[in-house]
Design a protein around this motif. Structure first.
Motif, PDB file in Angstrom:
ATOM      1  N   THR A 249     -14.597   6.378 -17.292  1.00 34.21           N
ATOM      2  CA  THR A 249     -15.670   7.268 -16.821  1.00 34.21           C
ATOM      3  C   THR A 249     -16.937   7.129 -17.667  1.00 34.21           C
ATOM      4  O   THR A 249     -18.043   7.217 -17.152  1.00 34.21           O
ATOM      5  N   ALA A 250     -16.776   6.908 -18.983  1.00 36.27           N
ATOM      6  CA  ALA A 250     -17.956   6.835 -19.850  1.00 36.27           C
ATOM      7  C   ALA A 250     -18.715   5.532 -19.671  1.00 36.27           C
ATOM      8  O   ALA A 250     -19.924   5.472 -19.924  1.00 36.27           O
ATOM      9  N   THR A 251     -18.012   4.477 -19.249  1.00 32.77           N
ATOM     10  CA  THR A 251     -18.687   3.185 -19.079  1.00 32.77           C
ATOM     11  C   THR A 251     -19.064   2.923 -17.621  1.00 32.77           C
ATOM     12  O   THR A 251     -19.606   1.872 -17.301  1.00 32.77           O
ATOM     13  N   ASP A 252     -18.772   3.870 -16.750  1.00 33.68           N
ATOM     14  CA  ASP A 252     -19.105   3.730 -15.331  1.00 33.68           C
ATOM     15  C   ASP A 252     -20.621   3.597 -15.152  1.00 33.68           C
ATOM     16  O   ASP A 252     -21.386   4.440 -15.627  1.00 33.68           O
ATOM     17  N   ARG A 253     -21.057   2.532 -14.458  1.00 34.87           N
ATOM     18  CA  ARG A 253     -22.494   2.306 -14.270  1.00 34.87           C
ATOM     19  C   ARG A 253     -23.134   3.394 -13.414  1.00 34.87           C
ATOM     20  O   ARG A 253     -24.342   3.590 -13.449  1.00 34.87           O
ATOM     21  N   GLY A 254     -22.304   4.070 -12.640  1.00 37.76           N
ATOM     22  CA  GLY A 254     -22.823   5.134 -11.787  1.00 37.76           C
ATOM     23  C   GLY A 254     -22.980   6.471 -12.501  1.00 37.76           C
ATOM     24  O   GLY A 254     -23.321   7.476 -11.890  1.00 37.76           O
ATOM     25  N   TRP A 255     -22.730   6.479 -13.832  1.00 33.13           N
ATOM     26  CA  TRP A 255     -22.789   7.747 -14.585  1.00 33.13           C
ATOM     27  C   TRP A 255     -24.184   8.367 -14.463  1.00 33.13           C
ATOM     28  O   TRP A 255     -25.202   7.666 -14.543  1.00 33.13           O
ATOM     29  N   ALA A 256     -24.214   9.664 -14.271  1.00 34.76           N
ATOM     30  CA  ALA A 256     -25.472  10.404 -14.333  1.00 34.76           C
ATOM     31  C   ALA A 256     -25.152  11.804 -14.823  1.00 34.76           C
ATOM     32  O   ALA A 256     -24.055  12.319 -14.588  1.00 34.76           O
ATOM     33  N   PHE A 361     -20.922   7.800 -26.138  1.00 31.72           N
ATOM     34  CA  PHE A 361     -21.728   7.123 -25.117  1.00 31.72           C
ATOM     35  C   PHE A 361     -21.291   7.595 -23.725  1.00 31.72           C
ATOM     36  O   PHE A 361     -20.090   7.747 -23.500  1.00 31.72           O
ATOM     37  N   PRO A 362     -22.178   7.857 -22.796  1.00 33.81           N
ATOM     38  CA  PRO A 362     -23.623   7.582 -22.830  1.00 33.81           C
ATOM     39  C   PRO A 362     -24.449   8.615 -23.616  1.00 33.81           C
ATOM     40  O   PRO A 362     -25.411   8.217 -24.268  1.00 33.81           O
ATOM     41  N   VAL A 363     -24.090   9.898 -23.581  1.00 34.76           N
ATOM     42  CA  VAL A 363     -24.848  10.874 -24.360  1.00 34.76           C
ATOM     43  C   VAL A 363     -23.909  11.900 -24.976  1.00 34.76           C
ATOM     44  O   VAL A 363     -22.850  12.212 -24.428  1.00 34.76           O
ATOM     45  N   ARG A 364     -24.334  12.424 -26.130  1.00 32.32           N
ATOM     46  CA  ARG A 364     -23.584  13.485 -26.784  1.00 32.32           C
ATOM     47  C   ARG A 364     -24.555  14.562 -27.242  1.00 32.32           C
ATOM     48  O   ARG A 364     -25.755  14.320 -27.343  1.00 32.32           O
ATOM     49  N   GLN A 375     -19.950  19.547 -31.010  1.00 27.95           N
ATOM     50  CA  GLN A 375     -20.992  18.539 -30.756  1.00 27.95           C
ATOM     51  C   GLN A 375     -20.458  17.625 -29.656  1.00 27.95           C
ATOM     52  O   GLN A 375     -20.083  16.475 -29.902  1.00 27.95           O
ATOM     53  N   THR A 376     -20.394  18.152 -28.456  1.00 29.20           N
ATOM     54  CA  THR A 376     -19.674  17.535 -27.342  1.00 29.20           C
ATOM     55  C   THR A 376     -20.094  16.082 -27.085  1.00 29.20           C
ATOM     56  O   THR A 376     -21.273  15.772 -26.991  1.00 29.20           O
ATOM     57  N   LYS A 377     -19.059  15.217 -26.968  1.00 28.73           N
ATOM     58  CA  LYS A 377     -19.295  13.796 -26.692  1.00 28.73           C
ATOM     59  C   LYS A 377     -19.076  13.528 -25.202  1.00 28.73           C
ATOM     60  O   LYS A 377     -18.483  14.330 -24.495  1.00 28.73           O
ATOM     61  N   TRP A 378     -19.558  12.372 -24.744  1.00 26.78           N
ATOM     62  CA  TRP A 378     -19.384  11.929 -23.352  1.00 26.78           C
ATOM     63  C   TRP A 378     -19.776  13.045 -22.383  1.00 26.78           C
ATOM     64  O   TRP A 378     -18.985  13.452 -21.502  1.00 26.78           O
ATOM     65  N   VAL A 379     -20.998  13.530 -22.528  1.00 19.54           N
ATOM     66  CA  VAL A 379     -21.429  14.692 -21.734  1.00 19.54           C
ATOM     67  C   VAL A 379     -21.485  14.321 -20.245  1.00 19.54           C
ATOM     68  O   VAL A 379     -22.030  13.279 -19.870  1.00 19.54           O
ATOM     69  N   ALA A 380     -20.893  15.169 -19.417  1.00 25.89           N
ATOM     70  CA  ALA A 380     -20.910  14.962 -17.965  1.00 25.89           C
ATOM     71  C   ALA A 380     -21.936  15.862 -17.298  1.00 25.89           C
ATOM     72  O   ALA A 380     -22.615  15.457 -16.360  1.00 25.89           O
TER      73      ALA A 380
END
Lengths: 386, 137
Positions: A249-256, A361-364, A375-380
């Motif tokens: 999910t974190a490396t998915d190119r469709g992440w937004a 990654f992509p954002v925390r 300090q939440t990682k892999w923010v959805a």
């Protein structure tokens, strides 16, 4: 074979003089652990009555570092303290003494509670700091927090009961024998002063051997610290992307990033969208409940800018959801004071490089004066309720 | 007992009771049972195992070691024993995970062996010096 009797322990070192002096430092360690533990508990409350301060940025780094380091120092102190008073474990309670026997029995029971709770706190705390969870069912956070109150309560009661003895022991010379047990007549292998110096040395070594996990200039000295402090971008990792189950999910190119305002998606920001927003750089520590910390140079967008870009008014808490699907910190509340703080970022870079996958990654989230677990990682997504 | 001590003692009881209430209301029976086992095991581990090993070690040391070595060996036991017990979680590397090289990433066992050797050497040397000086305490 008969049960041991206090008089079987003949060393003069097992004395109130030694117990009181070590006890002062052990008590101080427990008080520091308790106070800093309360701070940590407060920092992790989702909706504290009194908001947790955003300043100083290094506050949690100091309190939690102290928490773990004083816990480490308490181990040798407690061993010597218990050794000094061990003969009293075998004192008989005269049951014919009525009320007196009841009081003595209650006091002995309170010592039992104190010792059990103190050992529990040190054992579970040390294990947790090394990410070792040898228990199967109880919650570390709940149990460690509840037993902290039990330990400190039993300690306060113990001090109240022993106060005259403590004052007498501390007021007299360390070699004074007036307070000794009648059976403690044999000179020890070392003097009381030497034993105390050895105890301080042990506690000092325990501190130096572990404090480098949070004090950068002690890194080379702290050979027993849980981490060297190395890691991508100079920051260690607590939970990897693999362990969190977010590799795909974190490396998915469709992440937004979804920004929801009052329940509906108000903005969907891709990585490119986030990079197009004004970028800011801050120097902030990651400070974990396990007591380690590391300073990082983080770059990214301000959370308040993202919230504003979605059209939400400021001044509200923001719920941050991670791509991580299970675990107690997949959904965390970022209190309004942290949202409004200009140093609170959705970080895209660490040390000038794009965030490592294991760093979120992509954002925390990176905010000042917060426990690392928040300090939440892999923010959805971010959710604002106005 | 003075009023201040009664007050302090009462405060201790209240703090402890609050902790007990926290545990009892926030953990289910199974979890409480495990906490109870841990509490009891900690006391047994210290009062029987650790205390027993130290007692046996001291008795053995007094028989085996010549007098000049008693004092250095005692101090070494205090320092080495305390630090060793504190280091059990890292020495065993029980929390290590193959996917996280930043965790438990020091050579703990080697360090501990080196620490133990240095301690032994220090005891041997200090005892020898004391023996040569003819001191017996």
């Amino acid at each position: 074979m008969r049960a041991p009797h206090p008089d079987d322990f003949t060393s003069r070192l097992r004395s109130p003089a030694v117990a009181a002096r070590v006890g002062v430092w052990l008590g101080a360690c427990f008080l520091i652990c308790f106070a800093t533990g309360l701070v940590s508990h407060w920092a992790q409350l989702p909706a504290p009555a009194i908001p947790f301060p955003t300043r100083p940025a290094w506050g949690y780094r100091v309190t939690q570092g102290l928490h773990v380091v004083t816990g480490c120092a308490a181990v040798p102190l407690m061993l010597v303290k218990l050794w000094a008073v061990y003969p009293r474990l075998f004192e008989r309670v005269d049951l014919r003494a009525g009320r007196q026997a009841l009081l003595v029995g209650l006091e002995r029971a309170s010592i039992g509670v104190l010792v059990a709770a103190a050992i529990f706190q040190l054992a579970t705390g040390l294990a947790n700091a090394a990410q070792w969870y040898p228990w199967s069912s109880f919650s570390f956070r709940t149990a460690h927090y509840a037993l902290a109150w039990v330990a400190i309560g039993a300690l306060v009661l113990h001090v109240a009961v022993k106060l005259p003895m403590i004052r007498a022991a501390l007021g007299a010379d360390v070699d004074d024998e007036a307070l000794d047990r009648p059976g403690a007549l044999r000179a020890g292998a070392v003097s009381r002063r030497a034993l105390l110096r050895g105890t301080w040395a042990a506690a000092g070594i325990a501190v130096l051997a572990t404090a480098g996990g949070t004090v950068p200039w002690l890194r080379q000295v702290s050979v027993l610290a849980v981490r060297t402090g190395e890691g991508p971008g100079g920051v260690p990792i607590n939970k990897t992307a693999a362990a969190a189950g977010v590799l795909d999910t974190a490396t998915d190119r469709g992440w937004a990033l979804d920004v929801r305002v009052d329940g509906s998606v108000a903005a969907r920001l891709t990585l490119a969208d986030l990079r197009a927003l004004p970028q800011h750089t801050v120097d902030l520590p990651i400070a974990c409940v396990e007591g380690w910390s590391a300073q990082g140079r983080w770059s990214g967008v301000r959370v308040r800018d993202v919230v504003a870009a979605a059209g939400a008014a400021g001044g509200a808490d923001v719920v941050v959801t991670s791509l991580q699907e299970s675990g107690p910190f997949t959904r965390t509340v970022l209190p309004a004071a942290f949202v409004e703080d200009e140093r609170t970022l959705l970080a895209l870079d660490l040390a000038g490089e794009p965030l490592d996958l294991d760093h979120g990654f992509p954002v925390r989230v990176i905010a000042p004066n917060r426990p690392g677990v928040l300090q939440t990682k892999w923010v959805a997504s971010l959710e604002v309720t106005t | 007992m003075s009023a201040a001590r009664w007050l302090l003692g009462g405060l201790g009881v209240l703090l402890g009771a609050y902790g007990a209430w926290l545990a009892l209301t926030r953990q289910d029976t199974g979890q409480l049972l495990e906490i109870a086992v841990w509490l009891a095991a900690g006391v047994v581990l210290h009062d029987v195992v650790v205390a027993g090993v130290v007692l046996a070690g001291v008795v053995l040391g007094r028989r085996v070691l010549p007098r000049p070595w008693h004092a250095p060996a005692t101090l070494a036991l205090v320092v080495w024993g305390g630090v060793t017990l504190m280091a059990v979680p890292v020495l065993g590397r029980f929390g290590a995970r193959p996917d996280n090289p930043t965790l438990l990433d020091r050579p703990y066992l080697g360090t501990w062996i080196a620490l133990s050797v240095v301690t032994l050497a220090a005891v041997a040397t200090a005892g020898a010096v004391r023996a040569r000086r003819g001191r017996d305490t």
